[in-house]
Design a protein around this motif. Structure first.
Motif, PDB file in Angstrom:
ATOM      1  N   LEU B   3      37.301  18.641  31.771  1.00 49.34           N
ATOM      2  CA  LEU B   3      37.592  20.076  31.713  1.00 49.34           C
ATOM      3  C   LEU B   3      36.299  20.871  31.656  1.00 49.34           C
ATOM      4  O   LEU B   3      35.465  20.651  30.765  1.00 49.34           O
ATOM      5  CB  LEU B   3      38.440  20.395  30.471  1.00 49.34           C
ATOM      6  N   TYR B   4      36.122  21.784  32.599  1.00 51.67           N
ATOM      7  CA  TYR B   4      35.041  22.766  32.495  1.00 51.67           C
ATOM      8  C   TYR B   4      35.553  23.870  31.583  1.00 51.67           C
ATOM      9  O   TYR B   4      36.532  24.542  31.900  1.00 51.67           O
ATOM     10  CB  TYR B   4      34.639  23.296  33.879  1.00 51.67           C
ATOM     11  N   ASP B   5      34.875  24.033  30.473  1.00 51.35           N
ATOM     12  CA  ASP B   5      35.411  24.805  29.350  1.00 51.35           C
ATOM     13  C   ASP B   5      34.513  26.002  29.042  1.00 51.35           C
ATOM     14  O   ASP B   5      33.319  26.020  29.391  1.00 51.35           O
ATOM     15  CB  ASP B   5      35.451  23.859  28.133  1.00 51.35           C
ATOM     16  N   LEU B   6      35.110  26.985  28.392  1.00 49.09           N
ATOM     17  CA  LEU B   6      34.351  28.135  27.888  1.00 49.09           C
ATOM     18  C   LEU B   6      34.975  28.449  26.534  1.00 49.09           C
ATOM     19  O   LEU B   6      36.067  29.043  26.474  1.00 49.09           O
ATOM     20  CB  LEU B   6      34.488  29.312  28.859  1.00 49.09           C
ATOM     21  N   PRO B   7      34.320  28.031  25.450  1.00 47.51           N
ATOM     22  CA  PRO B   7      34.965  28.087  24.137  1.00 47.51           C
ATOM     23  C   PRO B   7      35.572  29.447  23.777  1.00 47.51           C
ATOM     24  O   PRO B   7      36.656  29.510  23.215  1.00 47.51           O
ATOM     25  CB  PRO B   7      33.835  27.702  23.178  1.00 47.51           C
ATOM     26  N   PRO B  10      40.044  33.096  26.121  1.00 45.67           N
ATOM     27  CA  PRO B  10      41.456  32.881  25.769  1.00 45.67           C
ATOM     28  C   PRO B  10      42.152  31.939  26.747  1.00 45.67           C
ATOM     29  O   PRO B  10      42.998  31.145  26.343  1.00 45.67           O
ATOM     30  CB  PRO B  10      42.065  34.283  25.848  1.00 45.67           C
ATOM     31  N   ASN B  11      41.799  32.013  28.022  1.00 48.48           N
ATOM     32  CA  ASN B  11      42.461  31.148  28.995  1.00 48.48           C
ATOM     33  C   ASN B  11      42.056  29.684  28.830  1.00 48.48           C
ATOM     34  O   ASN B  11      42.886  28.786  28.957  1.00 48.48           O
ATOM     35  CB  ASN B  11      42.161  31.637  30.418  1.00 48.48           C
ATOM     36  N   ALA B  12      40.787  29.448  28.507  1.00 42.82           N
ATOM     37  CA  ALA B  12      40.366  28.068  28.246  1.00 42.82           C
ATOM     38  C   ALA B  12      41.040  27.559  26.972  1.00 42.82           C
ATOM     39  O   ALA B  12      41.441  26.385  26.894  1.00 42.82           O
ATOM     40  CB  ALA B  12      38.850  27.998  28.121  1.00 42.82           C
ATOM     41  N   ARG B  13      41.203  28.457  25.981  1.00 40.64           N
ATOM     42  CA  ARG B  13      41.862  28.046  24.736  1.00 40.64           C
ATOM     43  C   ARG B  13      43.308  27.630  25.000  1.00 40.64           C
ATOM     44  O   ARG B  13      43.804  26.678  24.397  1.00 40.64           O
ATOM     45  CB  ARG B  13      41.818  29.180  23.711  1.00 40.64           C
ATOM     46  N   ARG B  14      43.981  28.322  25.923  1.00 44.92           N
ATOM     47  CA  ARG B  14      45.361  27.934  26.259  1.00 44.92           C
ATOM     48  C   ARG B  14      45.414  26.469  26.670  1.00 44.92           C
ATOM     49  O   ARG B  14      46.310  25.723  26.261  1.00 44.92           O
ATOM     50  CB  ARG B  14      45.899  28.814  27.396  1.00 44.92           C
ATOM     51  N   ASP B  59      39.312  11.880  41.354  1.00 47.99           N
ATOM     52  CA  ASP B  59      38.897  11.853  42.766  1.00 47.99           C
ATOM     53  C   ASP B  59      38.042  13.063  43.132  1.00 47.99           C
ATOM     54  O   ASP B  59      37.723  13.249  44.317  1.00 47.99           O
ATOM     55  CB  ASP B  59      40.127  11.773  43.688  1.00 47.99           C
ATOM     56  N   GLY B  60      37.700  13.888  42.137  1.00 48.67           N
ATOM     57  CA  GLY B  60      36.839  15.040  42.404  1.00 48.67           C
ATOM     58  C   GLY B  60      37.593  16.311  42.750  1.00 48.67           C
ATOM     59  O   GLY B  60      37.005  17.387  42.821  1.00 48.67           O
ATOM     60  N   SER B  61      38.910  16.203  42.986  1.00 45.03           N
ATOM     61  CA  SER B  61      39.655  17.434  43.280  1.00 45.03           C
ATOM     62  C   SER B  61      39.794  18.245  41.997  1.00 45.03           C
ATOM     63  O   SER B  61      39.729  17.712  40.886  1.00 45.03           O
ATOM     64  CB  SER B  61      41.017  17.121  43.905  1.00 45.03           C
ATOM     65  N   THR B  62      39.959  19.546  42.167  1.00 42.43           N
ATOM     66  CA  THR B  62      39.943  20.437  41.007  1.00 42.43           C
ATOM     67  C   THR B  62      41.161  21.344  40.995  1.00 42.43           C
ATOM     68  O   THR B  62      41.745  21.652  42.041  1.00 42.43           O
ATOM     69  CB  THR B  62      38.683  21.325  41.018  1.00 42.43           C
ATOM     70  N   ILE B  63      41.531  21.754  39.785  1.00 41.69           N
ATOM     71  CA  ILE B  63      42.618  22.718  39.595  1.00 41.69           C
ATOM     72  C   ILE B  63      42.072  23.814  38.690  1.00 41.69           C
ATOM     73  O   ILE B  63      41.526  23.518  37.623  1.00 41.69           O
ATOM     74  CB  ILE B  63      43.841  22.070  38.910  1.00 41.69           C
ATOM     75  N   SER B  64      42.213  25.060  39.095  1.00 42.30           N
ATOM     76  CA  SER B  64      41.868  26.153  38.188  1.00 42.30           C
ATOM     77  C   SER B  64      43.116  26.976  37.918  1.00 42.30           C
ATOM     78  O   SER B  64      44.179  26.698  38.465  1.00 42.30           O
ATOM     79  CB  SER B  64      40.717  26.998  38.738  1.00 42.30           C
ATOM     80  N   GLU B  65      42.961  27.986  37.075  1.00 41.92           N
ATOM     81  CA  GLU B  65      44.064  28.789  36.532  1.00 41.92           C
ATOM     82  C   GLU B  65      44.754  27.988  35.423  1.00 41.92           C
ATOM     83  O   GLU B  65      45.401  26.966  35.676  1.00 41.92           O
ATOM     84  CB  GLU B  65      45.093  29.188  37.606  1.00 41.92           C
ATOM     85  N   SER B  66      44.620  28.506  34.218  1.00 37.96           N
ATOM     86  CA  SER B  66      45.119  27.793  33.029  1.00 37.96           C
ATOM     87  C   SER B  66      46.554  27.295  33.204  1.00 37.96           C
ATOM     88  O   SER B  66      46.871  26.155  32.873  1.00 37.96           O
ATOM     89  CB  SER B  66      45.028  28.703  31.803  1.00 37.96           C
ATOM     90  N   GLN B  67      47.392  28.160  33.756  1.00 36.82           N
ATOM     91  CA  GLN B  67      48.804  27.801  33.845  1.00 36.82           C
ATOM     92  C   GLN B  67      49.040  26.678  34.864  1.00 36.82           C
ATOM     93  O   GLN B  67      49.916  25.829  34.669  1.00 36.82           O
ATOM     94  CB  GLN B  67      49.599  29.064  34.201  1.00 36.82           C
ATOM     95  N   ALA B  68      48.262  26.665  35.924  1.00 30.71           N
ATOM     96  CA  ALA B  68      48.385  25.590  36.917  1.00 30.71           C
ATOM     97  C   ALA B  68      47.882  24.270  36.335  1.00 30.71           C
ATOM     98  O   ALA B  68      48.455  23.205  36.587  1.00 30.71           O
ATOM     99  CB  ALA B  68      47.608  25.956  38.185  1.00 30.71           C
ATOM    100  N   ILE B  69      46.829  24.350  35.529  1.00 29.85           N
ATOM    101  CA  ILE B  69      46.322  23.146  34.858  1.00 29.85           C
ATOM    102  C   ILE B  69      47.385  22.605  33.903  1.00 29.85           C
ATOM    103  O   ILE B  69      47.670  21.400  33.880  1.00 29.85           O
ATOM    104  CB  ILE B  69      45.020  23.468  34.087  1.00 29.85           C
ATOM    105  N   CYS B  70      47.973  23.495  33.116  1.00 29.10           N
ATOM    106  CA  CYS B  70      49.009  23.053  32.161  1.00 29.10           C
ATOM    107  C   CYS B  70      50.188  22.432  32.894  1.00 29.10           C
ATOM    108  O   CYS B  70      50.728  21.413  32.462  1.00 29.10           O
ATOM    109  CB  CYS B  70      49.474  24.231  31.310  1.00 29.10           C
TER     110      CYS B  70
END
Lengths: 202, 202
Positions: B3-7, B10-14, B59-70
């Motif tokens: 996870l690429y995080d930003l403490p 709020p979205n990273a906290r979700r 495999d290196g693919s990425t997902i962004s947007e907190s809700q899509a990750i969840c």
């Protein structure tokens, strides 16, 4: 099932296009804003926010929020899939759907609400916010153009709910004067592609 | 996974609370905004918007947007379910999650971005928009209080992603001075309930 509809609403349009893509015809009740029905306890029991669209099921239970309605329809009527067929595809479609909503449709709706005389006295308008929203949406069109390079649809090899949200955003943009530029060829080709679908008139 | 995080986000906290509720521990890379890494082509290839959080798969693919990750995590690690177990429950959780995001978290984030000195020169600030956002969020707390009557959690009989989003919104509200009032007893009882969970410290 029955849909409480508002023809001019971009969010209601998202659901109507989704239904059309699924080949579903369900009864629609157009809510007349001038009647104030959406402020009555009866309607607020369907959606505490008093907004459209609302999907009412046979047992009387209701679902509001366009995206929640679409997800329910996708589960009950899975064909053709509009939200992906694998966990990763579903995640990417949700990611792109949110980008199209949060970074394009909503800024354009805010530009409209804060700038158009029809909202005067109904919503707290902040005219200085309008150019910020327009700039936000224009910037989003910029990276959308890049992302669409070599792609037919926004989120997947096939048409998806993310395309629907983007279509409704572009239509909203026309209303506030924020349009793809002529040299945004990928967006313009995509727009021609999606608006040639019969569902675009839903 | 990573996870690429930003403490402070709020979205990273979700996503962090969601992971904690699932009992998942995955490597987190904190992105240092002052390094500008999030503006590099390398990071933009992970998320064209240059934001956190981003989930990177093996495999290196990425997902962004907190809700899509969840949503992806929910599919891959279904226990305990945080997004519902039936189509209608899933729709209601999505509905409430969106309400908590669009009507509470986002107005509060906008109040912060448009009003706080730390965003000066980084974002186009419209000071007049701040009170509109604060009023929007306060009104949302009003109907949330009503909706929570007789309920332990926001969207379902059990804790869900909608509670997570609401928690992160309340925390954001503290930063901008929009808090539940003392007489909003349902919200205050819910807040005590959700913040007593170990995941609240994630």
């Amino acid at each position: 099932m029955k849909l409480y509809d508002l023809p001019a609403s971009p969010n209601a349009r998202r659901v109507r296009i989704f239904l059309a893509e699924k080949g579903l015809e369900i009864p629609k009740e157009e809510v007349d804003l001038s009647s104030g029905y959406h402020h009555t306890p009866e309607y607020l029991s369907k959606n505490i926010l008093g907004r459209m669209p609302v999907l009412e099921l046979a047992d009387g239970s209701t679902i509001s929020e366009s995206q929640a309605i679409c997800r329910y329809l996708e589960e009950i009527y899975p064909e053709p899939p509009l939200m992906g067929q694998t966990p990763l595809e579903r995640a990417h479609i949700e990611m792109w759907n949110r980008r199209m909503e949060l970074e394009l449709l909503i800024p354009l709706m805010h530009a409209f609400v804060h700038g158009h005389p029809m909202w005067k006295g109904i919503r707290d308008q902040v005219p200085d916010y309008v150019p910020v929203c327009e700039k936000h949406a224009s910037r989003s069109l910029g990276w959308l153009e890049t992302a669409l390079e070599g792609r037919e649809y926004i989120a997947a090899p096939v048409y998806s709910v993310a395309d629907i949200t983007a279509q409704c955003a572009i239509l909203m943009g026309k209303a506030v004067g924020v349009r793809p530029t002529e040299d945004q060829e990928n967006i313009n080709a995509w727009w021609a592609r999606v608006t040639s679908r019969p569902s675009a008139r839903a």
